[in-house]
Design a protein around this motif. Structure first.
Motif, PDB file in Angstrom:
ATOM      1  N   PHE A  30       0.721  -1.066   0.010  1.00 23.45           N
ATOM      2  CA  PHE A  30       0.194  -0.034   0.022  1.00 23.45           C
ATOM      3  C   PHE A  30       0.998   1.402   0.050  1.00 23.45           C
ATOM      4  O   PHE A  30       0.530   2.264  -0.762  1.00 23.45           O
ATOM      5  CB  PHE A  30      -1.024  -0.033   1.179  1.00 23.45           C
ATOM      6  N   VAL A  31       1.932   1.369   0.988  1.00 27.23           N
ATOM      7  CA  VAL A  31       2.991   2.481   0.886  1.00 27.23           C
ATOM      8  C   VAL A  31       3.429   2.666  -0.601  1.00 27.23           C
ATOM      9  O   VAL A  31       3.647   3.605  -0.906  1.00 27.23           O
ATOM     10  CB  VAL A  31       3.727   2.112   2.178  1.00 27.23           C
ATOM     11  N   GLU A  32       3.740   1.382  -1.194  1.00 23.80           N
ATOM     12  CA  GLU A  32       4.384   1.619  -2.563  1.00 23.80           C
ATOM     13  C   GLU A  32       3.384   2.097  -3.417  1.00 23.80           C
ATOM     14  O   GLU A  32       3.864   3.144  -4.381  1.00 23.80           O
ATOM     15  CB  GLU A  32       4.576   0.046  -3.015  1.00 23.80           C
ATOM     16  N   SER A  33       2.248   1.952  -3.215  1.00 28.58           N
ATOM     17  CA  SER A  33       1.077   2.390  -4.089  1.00 28.58           C
ATOM     18  C   SER A  33       0.813   4.011  -3.891  1.00 28.58           C
ATOM     19  O   SER A  33       0.562   4.680  -4.805  1.00 28.58           O
ATOM     20  CB  SER A  33      -0.501   1.646  -4.052  1.00 28.58           C
ATOM     21  N   ILE A  34       0.932   4.334  -2.655  1.00 32.83           N
ATOM     22  CA  ILE A  34       1.037   5.612  -1.936  1.00 32.83           C
ATOM     23  C   ILE A  34       2.252   6.331  -2.868  1.00 32.83           C
ATOM     24  O   ILE A  34       1.714   7.624  -3.541  1.00 32.83           O
ATOM     25  CB  ILE A  34       1.101   6.063  -0.591  1.00 32.83           C
ATOM     26  N   GLY A  35       3.326   5.933  -2.952  1.00 28.12           N
ATOM     27  CA  GLY A  35       4.431   6.599  -3.430  1.00 28.12           C
ATOM     28  C   GLY A  35       4.443   6.779  -4.825  1.00 28.12           C
ATOM     29  O   GLY A  35       4.462   7.899  -5.366  1.00 28.12           O
ATOM     30  N   TRP A  36       3.603   5.992  -5.441  1.00 29.02           N
ATOM     31  CA  TRP A  36       3.400   5.928  -6.944  1.00 29.02           C
ATOM     32  C   TRP A  36       2.264   7.172  -7.328  1.00 29.02           C
ATOM     33  O   TRP A  36       2.585   7.811  -8.195  1.00 29.02           O
ATOM     34  CB  TRP A  36       3.033   4.501  -7.479  1.00 29.02           C
ATOM     35  N   MET A  37       1.510   7.171  -6.292  1.00 27.98           N
ATOM     36  CA  MET A  37       0.480   8.072  -6.575  1.00 27.98           C
ATOM     37  C   MET A  37       1.010   9.624  -6.373  1.00 27.98           C
ATOM     38  O   MET A  37       0.925  10.367  -7.301  1.00 27.98           O
ATOM     39  CB  MET A  37      -0.749   7.963  -5.449  1.00 27.98           C
ATOM     40  N   VAL A  38       1.728   9.698  -5.353  1.00 32.42           N
ATOM     41  CA  VAL A  38       2.541  10.986  -5.428  1.00 32.42           C
ATOM     42  C   VAL A  38       3.257  11.473  -6.299  1.00 32.42           C
ATOM     43  O   VAL A  38       3.272  12.431  -6.881  1.00 32.42           O
ATOM     44  CB  VAL A  38       3.289  10.807  -3.946  1.00 32.42           C
ATOM     45  N   HIS A  39       4.151  10.425  -6.748  1.00 36.66           N
ATOM     46  CA  HIS A  39       4.900  10.726  -8.093  1.00 36.66           C
ATOM     47  C   HIS A  39       4.189  11.151  -9.205  1.00 36.66           C
ATOM     48  O   HIS A  39       4.557  12.060  -9.996  1.00 36.66           O
ATOM     49  CB  HIS A  39       5.768   9.394  -8.385  1.00 36.66           C
ATOM     50  N   GLN A  40       3.106  10.343  -9.329  1.00 36.04           N
ATOM     51  CA  GLN A  40       2.077  10.573 -10.733  1.00 36.04           C
ATOM     52  C   GLN A  40       1.674  12.146 -10.440  1.00 36.04           C
ATOM     53  O   GLN A  40       1.351  12.713 -11.455  1.00 36.04           O
ATOM     54  CB  GLN A  40       1.318   9.778 -10.822  1.00 36.04           C
ATOM     55  N   LEU A  41       1.266  12.370  -9.130  1.00 37.77           N
ATOM     56  CA  LEU A  41       0.526  13.679  -8.980  1.00 37.77           C
ATOM     57  C   LEU A  41       1.534  14.825  -9.102  1.00 37.77           C
ATOM     58  O   LEU A  41       1.148  15.806  -9.672  1.00 37.77           O
ATOM     59  CB  LEU A  41      -0.197  13.618  -7.676  1.00 37.77           C
ATOM     60  N   GLN A  42       2.734  14.680  -8.527  1.00 39.29           N
ATOM     61  CA  GLN A  42       3.737  15.658  -8.975  1.00 39.29           C
ATOM     62  C   GLN A  42       3.929  16.027 -10.194  1.00 39.29           C
ATOM     63  O   GLN A  42       4.212  17.211 -10.678  1.00 39.29           O
ATOM     64  CB  GLN A  42       5.072  15.250  -8.217  1.00 39.29           C
ATOM     65  N   ALA A  43       4.135  14.994 -11.259  1.00 39.95           N
ATOM     66  CA  ALA A  43       4.061  14.914 -12.558  1.00 39.95           C
ATOM     67  C   ALA A  43       2.998  15.943 -13.157  1.00 39.95           C
ATOM     68  O   ALA A  43       3.102  16.832 -13.953  1.00 39.95           O
ATOM     69  CB  ALA A  43       4.364  13.680 -13.243  1.00 39.95           C
TER      70      ALA A  43
END
Length: 423
Positions: A30-43
């Motif tokens: 789940f934390v990995e999924s959060i990290g990916w969401m953060v990365h994509q929203l930053q983009a």
């Protein structure tokens, strides 16, 4: 139903440890999924800011492609969230409330994106809106980290939280720098914020290196020698050295954005390396725990087979030579104390020693997390009483600590104490 006995309960303790590691595996996913969401929203934030800065003439296609990808990521995030909540029924009210805010933000992304497309959202509001959602996601990583009781995984999560938070401040720096270069002149207010973002990055990246492994620290050092890093620092120097209202080259905006984006990608690769190492460590811990359970089960069987009708007081609870205290006070095992190793007492002592080592290793990470919460509490008090922004409150804390040559946590504790006393 099995009879209650020392044998059964020691096996139950080891079984529960395996179950704990299995729940932790779901949490990490789940934390990995959060990290990916953060990365994509930053983009998406970066593309949206450039789209707004150009009055919709640039980055429209790139932004649309990122949004399309992010809608898929949102579905994956929600699936990971469902698995996490299903396996972690002890998720507290604070986590669930934060999750509710995040889900509300995701629900309202669609109309917000539409407003950006129509150029009806001011540039600064666009940055702040994305930053609010990203900040909520990063806070959720912190809450999960704070509730992790495995020392090795907790250290990884503390390193991950600080890396993601530092990367977020770097993303905000990219957006702010793009705005400054694009506007064509320096604004002192924005320059002050830029300096605070740089200070925040340094703080979190320092903590990442403190809690990260040697391999992660080496990967970080490597990124400090890349062309993108040096280019970004050169443009950063232009921004931090400029005087109020000084002219800036609009042509530098694209080069700045590209260098910052490459830098963020480099940090993202380290984040992926960290998550992979965390998965490997957890798999190793799980395999070790299963072997330990099986070995304990076999050893208990052997002990039971060797039992005689006559009880031997030298291998029982009432042998006062055995340092039983470590079973409930979590003292380290005393190697010099003689007692029969081939007994259930030996197994209990071994279990207690393992718990003591976990407790000791966990203390440093928990201390870091506790300090962060106290600093956040002090920031909140300053924001409430003095009407400061989050960045201004942190700046006041940091400047006070520097002026008094004291630690940031000490200044935070003083503010909390004075507030409690009504001063």
């Amino acid at each position: 139903m099995q009879n209650i006995s020392p044998d059964n309960t020691i096996l139950l303790a080891k079984t529960r440890h395996i179950e704990e590691l299995e729940r932790l595996s779901v949490s990490i996913q789940f934390v990995e999924s959060i990290g990916w969401m953060v990365h994509q929203l930053q983009a998406e934030r970066g593309a949206s800011c450039l789209y707004l800065a150009s009055a919709g003439s640039r980055f429209a296609k790139e932004r649309s492609a990122i949004i399309e990808q992010n809608q898929i990521s949102e579905s994956a995030f929600k699936e990971a969230l469902q698995r996490y909540l299903h396996h972690n029924t002890s998720a507290d009210a604070k986590q669930l409330t934060l999750v509710s805010w995040i889900l509300l933000g995701l629900e309202q992304l669609l109309p917000f994106r539409h407003q950006v497309t129509l150029l009806k959202i001011p540039f600064s509001d666009c940055i702040q809106s994305y930053t609010r959602l990203i900040g909520s996601l990063i806070s959720l990583i912190f809450e999960i980290t704070d509730n992790t009781v495995n020392s090795k995984i907790s250290s990884y999560l503390v390193a991950l939280y600080n890396l993601v938070q530092g990367k977020e401040f770097a993303g905000q720096e990219r957006a702010l720098g793009s705005h400054l270069f694009g506007s064509g002149y320096m604004q002192l207010e924005h320059q002050h914020k830029l300096l605070e973002l740089i200070a925040q990055q340094d703080r979190h990246f320092e903590l990442f290196n403190q809690f990260g492994t040697d391999a992660l620290r080496e990967a970080w050092r490597t990124t400090l020698e890349t062309e993108a890093h040096h280019t970004q620092r050169a443009y950063r120097s232009k921004l931090t050295a400029a005087k109020d209202q000084q002219a800036l080259q609009r042509a530098d905006s694209d080069a700045w954005f590209e260098a910052c984006s490459t830098r963020l990608t480099e940090i993202w690769h380290i984040q992926c390396q960290l998550v992979a190492a965390m998965h490997d460590t957890l798999n190793s811990l799980s395999e070790q725990a299963r072997r330990d359970l099986e070995n304990t089960r076999l050893h208990l069987g052997e002990l039971k087979a060797r039992q005689t009708p006559t009880s031997n007081v030298d291998s029982t609870f009432f042998n006062l030579a055995i340092p039983l205290e470590s079973a409930f006070t979590f003292l380290a095992h005393d190697e010099l104390t003689p007692y029969p190793m081939e007994s259930i007492i030996a197994l209990l002592q071994q279990q207690s020693q393992q718990l003591a080592e976990i407790e000791n290793e966990l203390s440093e990470t928990k201390k870091s997390l506790a300090e962060r919460k106290r600093i956040e509490r002090a920031k909140g008090l300053l924001m409430s009483k003095l009407g400061l922004s989050e960045m201004e409150a942190y700046k006041m804390l940091r400047n006070t600590a520097m002026e008094q040559n004291r630690k940031l946590i000490d200044i935070a504790e003083n503010i909390i104490t004075l507030s409690a006393q009504g001063q």
